[in-house]
Design an enzyme around this catalytic site. Structure first.
Site, PDB file in Angstrom:
ATOM      1  N   ARG A  51       0.815  -1.223   0.000  1.00  0.00           N
ATOM      2  CA  ARG A  51       0.000   0.000   0.000  1.00  0.00           C
ATOM      3  C   ARG A  51       0.848   1.271   0.000  1.00  0.00           C
ATOM      4  O   ARG A  51       0.432   2.303  -0.523  1.00  0.00           O
ATOM      5  CB  ARG A  51      -0.933   0.018   1.209  1.00  0.00           C
ATOM      6  CG  ARG A  51      -2.100  -0.930   1.077  1.00  0.00           C
ATOM      7  CD  ARG A  51      -2.829  -1.037   2.386  1.00  0.00           C
ATOM      8  NE  ARG A  51      -1.895  -1.403   3.447  1.00  0.00           N
ATOM      9  CZ  ARG A  51      -2.217  -1.576   4.713  1.00  0.00           C
ATOM     10  NH1 ARG A  51      -3.458  -1.400   5.098  1.00  0.00           N
ATOM     11  NH2 ARG A  51      -1.321  -1.918   5.612  1.00  0.00           N
ATOM     12  N   LYS A 148       3.306 -19.328   5.199  1.00  0.00           N
ATOM     13  CA  LYS A 148       2.699 -19.840   6.416  1.00  0.00           C
ATOM     14  C   LYS A 148       2.301 -18.649   7.297  1.00  0.00           C
ATOM     15  O   LYS A 148       2.891 -17.586   7.132  1.00  0.00           O
ATOM     16  CB  LYS A 148       3.660 -20.775   7.127  1.00  0.00           C
ATOM     17  CG  LYS A 148       4.671 -20.080   8.050  1.00  0.00           C
ATOM     18  CD  LYS A 148       5.344 -21.061   8.967  1.00  0.00           C
ATOM     19  CE  LYS A 148       5.801 -20.380  10.224  1.00  0.00           C
ATOM     20  NZ  LYS A 148       6.528 -21.152  11.167  1.00  0.00           N
ATOM     21  N   LYS A 182      15.521 -26.813   2.366  1.00  0.00           N
ATOM     22  CA  LYS A 182      16.872 -26.980   2.915  1.00  0.00           C
ATOM     23  C   LYS A 182      17.579 -28.130   2.212  1.00  0.00           C
ATOM     24  O   LYS A 182      16.988 -29.168   1.942  1.00  0.00           O
ATOM     25  CB  LYS A 182      16.805 -27.269   4.421  1.00  0.00           C
ATOM     26  CG  LYS A 182      16.467 -26.042   5.248  1.00  0.00           C
ATOM     27  CD  LYS A 182      16.450 -26.391   6.709  1.00  0.00           C
ATOM     28  CE  LYS A 182      15.996 -25.207   7.544  1.00  0.00           C
ATOM     29  NZ  LYS A 182      17.024 -24.189   7.722  1.00  0.00           N
ATOM     30  N   GLU A 216      15.700 -23.805  19.501  1.00  0.00           N
ATOM     31  CA  GLU A 216      16.092 -22.420  19.215  1.00  0.00           C
ATOM     32  C   GLU A 216      16.581 -21.758  20.489  1.00  0.00           C
ATOM     33  O   GLU A 216      16.116 -22.108  21.585  1.00  0.00           O
ATOM     34  CB  GLU A 216      14.891 -21.634  18.683  1.00  0.00           C
ATOM     35  CG  GLU A 216      14.369 -22.143  17.361  1.00  0.00           C
ATOM     36  CD  GLU A 216      13.144 -21.375  16.910  1.00  0.00           C
ATOM     37  OE1 GLU A 216      13.287 -20.531  16.019  1.00  0.00           O
ATOM     38  OE2 GLU A 216      12.057 -21.604  17.462  1.00  0.00           O
ATOM     39  N   ASP A 235       3.005 -23.491  15.322  1.00  0.00           N
ATOM     40  CA  ASP A 235       4.063 -22.744  14.640  1.00  0.00           C
ATOM     41  C   ASP A 235       5.131 -23.668  14.039  1.00  0.00           C
ATOM     42  O   ASP A 235       5.719 -23.346  13.006  1.00  0.00           O
ATOM     43  CB  ASP A 235       4.712 -21.776  15.644  1.00  0.00           C
ATOM     44  CG  ASP A 235       5.580 -20.738  14.965  1.00  0.00           C
ATOM     45  OD1 ASP A 235       5.099 -20.118  14.000  1.00  0.00           O
ATOM     46  OD2 ASP A 235       6.737 -20.554  15.393  1.00  0.00           O
ATOM     47  N   HIS A 240       6.534 -27.618   9.819  1.00  0.00           N
ATOM     48  CA  HIS A 240       7.931 -28.003   9.546  1.00  0.00           C
ATOM     49  C   HIS A 240       8.260 -29.414  10.040  1.00  0.00           C
ATOM     50  O   HIS A 240       8.815 -30.230   9.308  1.00  0.00           O
ATOM     51  CB  HIS A 240       8.903 -27.035  10.228  1.00  0.00           C
ATOM     52  CG  HIS A 240       8.653 -25.598   9.880  1.00  0.00           C
ATOM     53  ND1 HIS A 240       8.404 -25.178   8.604  1.00  0.00           N
ATOM     54  CD2 HIS A 240       8.624 -24.488  10.645  1.00  0.00           C
ATOM     55  CE1 HIS A 240       8.221 -23.868   8.604  1.00  0.00           C
ATOM     56  NE2 HIS A 240       8.346 -23.427   9.829  1.00  0.00           N
TER      57      HIS A 240
HETATM   58  P1  NAP Z   1       4.947  -7.572   7.527  1.00  0.00           P
HETATM   59  O1  NAP Z   1       6.341  -7.182   7.832  1.00  0.00           O
HETATM   60  O2  NAP Z   1       3.842  -7.108   8.437  1.00  0.00           O
HETATM   61  O3  NAP Z   1       4.628  -7.075   6.051  1.00  0.00           O
HETATM   62  C1  NAP Z   1       3.346  -7.107   5.508  1.00  0.00           C
HETATM   63  C2  NAP Z   1       3.397  -6.550   4.093  1.00  0.00           C
HETATM   64  O4  NAP Z   1       2.061  -6.555   3.564  1.00  0.00           O
HETATM   65  C3  NAP Z   1       3.871  -5.106   4.013  1.00  0.00           C
HETATM   66  O5  NAP Z   1       4.634  -4.971   2.840  1.00  0.00           O
HETATM   67  C4  NAP Z   1       2.570  -4.319   3.902  1.00  0.00           C
HETATM   68  O6  NAP Z   1       2.843  -3.089   3.291  1.00  0.00           O
HETATM   69  C5  NAP Z   1       1.738  -5.265   3.053  1.00  0.00           C
HETATM   70  N1  NAP Z   1       0.290  -5.074   3.204  1.00  0.00           N
HETATM   71  C6  NAP Z   1      -0.415  -5.054   4.360  1.00  0.00           C
HETATM   72  N2  NAP Z   1      -1.722  -4.843   4.093  1.00  0.00           N
HETATM   73  C7  NAP Z   1      -1.835  -4.721   2.755  1.00  0.00           C
HETATM   74  C8  NAP Z   1      -2.924  -4.473   1.869  1.00  0.00           C
HETATM   75  N3  NAP Z   1      -4.192  -4.307   2.298  1.00  0.00           N
HETATM   76  N4  NAP Z   1      -2.666  -4.409   0.552  1.00  0.00           N
HETATM   77  C9  NAP Z   1      -1.415  -4.583   0.076  1.00  0.00           C
HETATM   78  N5  NAP Z   1      -0.342  -4.810   0.862  1.00  0.00           N
HETATM   79  C10 NAP Z   1      -0.554  -4.875   2.170  1.00  0.00           C
HETATM   80  O7  NAP Z   1       4.780  -9.150   7.420  1.00  0.00           O
HETATM   81  P2  NAP Z   1       5.927 -10.231   7.105  1.00  0.00           P
HETATM   82  O8  NAP Z   1       6.625 -10.563   8.367  1.00  0.00           O
HETATM   83  O9  NAP Z   1       6.729  -9.786   5.936  1.00  0.00           O
HETATM   84  O10 NAP Z   1       5.040 -11.508   6.743  1.00  0.00           O
HETATM   85  C11 NAP Z   1       4.375 -11.660   5.505  1.00  0.00           C
HETATM   86  C12 NAP Z   1       3.748 -13.057   5.465  1.00  0.00           C
HETATM   87  O11 NAP Z   1       4.782 -14.023   5.561  1.00  0.00           O
HETATM   88  C13 NAP Z   1       2.795 -13.352   6.622  1.00  0.00           C
HETATM   89  O12 NAP Z   1       1.792 -14.236   6.162  1.00  0.00           O
HETATM   90  C14 NAP Z   1       3.672 -14.076   7.626  1.00  0.00           C
HETATM   91  O13 NAP Z   1       2.945 -14.921   8.464  1.00  0.00           O
HETATM   92  C15 NAP Z   1       4.550 -14.872   6.686  1.00  0.00           C
HETATM   93  N6  NAP Z   1       5.853 -15.265   7.231  1.00  0.00           N
HETATM   94  C16 NAP Z   1       6.742 -14.320   7.664  1.00  0.00           C
HETATM   95  C17 NAP Z   1       7.973 -14.705   8.158  1.00  0.00           C
HETATM   96  C18 NAP Z   1       8.984 -13.693   8.602  1.00  0.00           C
HETATM   97  O14 NAP Z   1      10.083 -14.124   8.979  1.00  0.00           O
HETATM   98  N7  NAP Z   1       8.698 -12.427   8.590  1.00  0.00           N
HETATM   99  C19 NAP Z   1       8.312 -16.062   8.210  1.00  0.00           C
HETATM  100  C20 NAP Z   1       7.387 -17.004   7.759  1.00  0.00           C
HETATM  101  C21 NAP Z   1       6.167 -16.587   7.264  1.00  0.00           C
HETATM  102  P3  NAP Z   1       1.848  -1.822   3.415  1.00  0.00           P
HETATM  103  O15 NAP Z   1       1.501  -1.674   4.871  1.00  0.00           O
HETATM  104  O16 NAP Z   1       2.623  -0.686   2.836  1.00  0.00           O
HETATM  105  O17 NAP Z   1       0.660  -2.172   2.596  1.00  0.00           O
END
Ligand code: NAP
Length: 484
Positions: A51, A148, A182, A216, A235, A240
């Site tokens: 966004r 996930k 992996k 961990e 989780d 996993h």
């Molecule tokens: P995050 O840091 O909260 O990022 C969310 C992203 O989504 C941001 O780029 C946000 O940007 C965008 N977003 C939110 N609402 C939106 C909307 N209505 N329209 C378009 N874009 C939107 O989350 P994350 O940690 O990267 O995680 C993303 C996904 O990966 C999640 O499902 C999470 O469970 C999964 N995941 C993450 C990790 C990790 O290590 N981070 C590991 C495994 C899985 P804007 O606010 O600018 O829109």
């Protein structure tokens, strides 16, 4: 031995959530490394979408900063980075509104491989899938990648599957479980199915038990509020660890082909027995080492969510009846360590008078920190003084055997994204697999909730709650040590 890099077809990859944590830490640095390795052709394009109002130049600058932060210095290359950034553009889009979709349609090419990575909250999956088709952006061969957690129980996983299935065929959906990317996890399949050595012994007649440990050292600080709604079972175990269990326990697929492999994994999940309450130990870490305990990290004094779980499982099929599988995973433990250990049975009869040095044969598959395999075998203790037995490791450390080739081994995200572009679903979870895993998980969680059980506190820097030790002692077995 140098590893071979075969470029993938020209693609357009749209990353929804391109400004988020996962995109910055894993997806974009991973793509840069594949570009650096020569696996991505210059005609490929990566389109960031979120966004936030960003120009292409601002997005590129933020990606350059992410690469500077998350790519090791030895792989930072200014010329390659400039080339990679040239492949990037950005569209400000709202997943739940109309903004940005027409613009996205104008930039995504219909005649190249199309991939859409949903790196956003799962609540947005249905909205994005719907808009991709409603706006005519995704062609019939387009692939979508989802992260996930894929649901928090069977009902929500089914709802997500149904929402995606309205717009995409199963053959277009790539559900990521990065453990499957992996190197060692894939090697597990090579070791099992490309050698005659192990397979005849790979059953309850010869395997005493299997241990899977994912330990961990970090706590849940920073994401405690999110984690508190999940816990270690949701989780780590449901996804996993379940995937690791499947690869160890499955029958040989008829071919190394996505559906053949996934059919065999599904059969394992369906053969899992319900877990008895006495075979589950849950824990929560206490404060220590200058850090708060789980309850503070989760900001919930009354939390009953587990940061540690140990389970004993049985698989009811011909191969495994009678061989228990012990699984454990937890946070704030003594060391960061993931391994699978297959412990074989005692020989039926010992011909040696001095049997005191005898230990079981163990095949240890290490996933981290140093990926490799190690087979513990018995030999004669060297020197005079009779026939005494001693256990030695036959080390199959990949770093030594494969040398430089291992330096180029892509990390899990790099490999999995390239598999999406190649259209290979072998290392991705199929919808029925995910649902079967939840169908097994739900009653386990429902059971402890109904019994009102609280997790047991454990000291940080240990191997978890005392009762987890008892889970194995009771069966005259021991957990392998988590080494610090
Ligand atoms: P995050 O840091 O909260 O990022 C969310 C992203 O989504 C941001 O780029 C946000 O940007 C965008 N977003 C939110 N609402 C939106 C909307 N209505 N329209 C378009 N874009 C939107 O989350 P994350 O940690 O990267 O995680 C993303 C996904 O990966 C999640 O499902 C999470 O469970 C999964 N995941 C993450 C990790 C990790 O290590 N981070 C590991 C495994 C899985 P804007 O606010 O600018 O829109």
């Amino acid at each position: 031995m140098a590893s071979r890099v075969i470029p993938v077809e020209v693609f357009d990859l749209v990353i929804f959530g391109a400004t988020g944590d996962l995109a910055r830490r894993k997806i974009l640095p991973g793509l840069y490394l594949r570009w650096l390795a020569g696996q991505i052709l210059p005609e490929a394009r990566v389109i960031g979408a979120a966004r936030a109002e960003l120009s292409d130049a601002e997005f590129r600058a933020s990606v350059a900063a992410a690469i500077a932060e998350y790519v090791p210095p030895a792989r930072q290359d200014a010329a390659a980075l400039a080339g990679f950034l040239d492949r990037l553009s950005y569209v400000a889009i709202d997943a739940t509104g109309d903004k940005g979709w027409a613009q996205l349609r104008a930039v995504v090419r219909p005649d190249v491989v199309q991939a859409f990575y949903f790196s956003v909250a799962p609540t947005l999956f249905g909205a994005i899938a719907g808009r991709l088709t409603a706006h005519g952006i995704a062609g019939p061969e387009a692939r979508i990648v989802v992260e996930k957690p894929f649901g928090r129980d069977l009902a929500s996983a089914r709802a997500l599957n149904a929402a995606l299935a309205q717009h995409f065929a199963e053959s277009q959906i790539y559900r990521i479980d990065h453990y499957l990317g992996k190197e060692t996890v894939q090697n597990l399949m090579a070791v099992r199915f490309a050698n005659i050595l192990f397979e005849p012994l790979w059953n309850s007649q010869y395997v005493d038990h299997v241990q899977i440990t994912v330990a961990e050292t970090v706590g849940v600080e920073g994401r405690g509020v999110y984690y508190d709604k999940a816990g270690a079972m949701r989780d780590m175990v449901q996804n996993h660890i379940m995937q690791l269990l499947c690869l160890i326990a499955m029958e040989p697929p008829y071919h190394f082909d996505p559906d053949a492999v996934r059919d065999e994994k599904l059969k394992v999940i369906r053969a899992l027995d319900p877990v008895r309450p006495e075979d589950i130990v849950r824990g929560q870490y206490l404060a220590g080492g200058g850090k708060g305990g789980y309850l503070e990290d989760a900001d919930n004094r009354n939390s009953r969510t587990e940061s540690y779980i140990a389970l004993k499982l049985h698989i009811s099929n011909w191969r495994w009846k009678g061989t228990p599988f012990y699984l454990r995973t937890g946070k704030r433990l003594r060391a960061r360590e993931s391994e699978i250990a297959i412990t074989f049975r005692e020989p039926p009869h010992s011909i040696f008078d001095d049997h005191s040095g005898w230990r079981e044969n163990v095949l240890v598959i290490r996933l981290q920190p140093d990926e490799g395999m190690n087979l513990k075998v018995m030999i004669k203790e060297p020197g005079p003084g009779g026939m005494r037995l001693v256990q030695v490791p036959l080390d199959m450390s990949f770093a030594e055997a494969l040398g430089e080739a291992l330096d180029d081994v892509p990390d899990a995200y790099e490999r999995l994204i390239m598999d999406v572009i190649r259209g290979n679903q072998t290392l991705f979870m199929r919808g029925d697999e995910v649902e079967a895993a939840w169908a097994w998980t739900d009653p386990v969680i429902g059971g402890w909730e109904a019994r009102g059980e609280k997790p047991q506190p454990y000291e940080p820097g240990t191997s978890g709650p005392e009762d987890a030790l008892m889970l194995m002692h009771r069966d005259n077995r021991r957990w392998r040590e988590i080494r610090s």
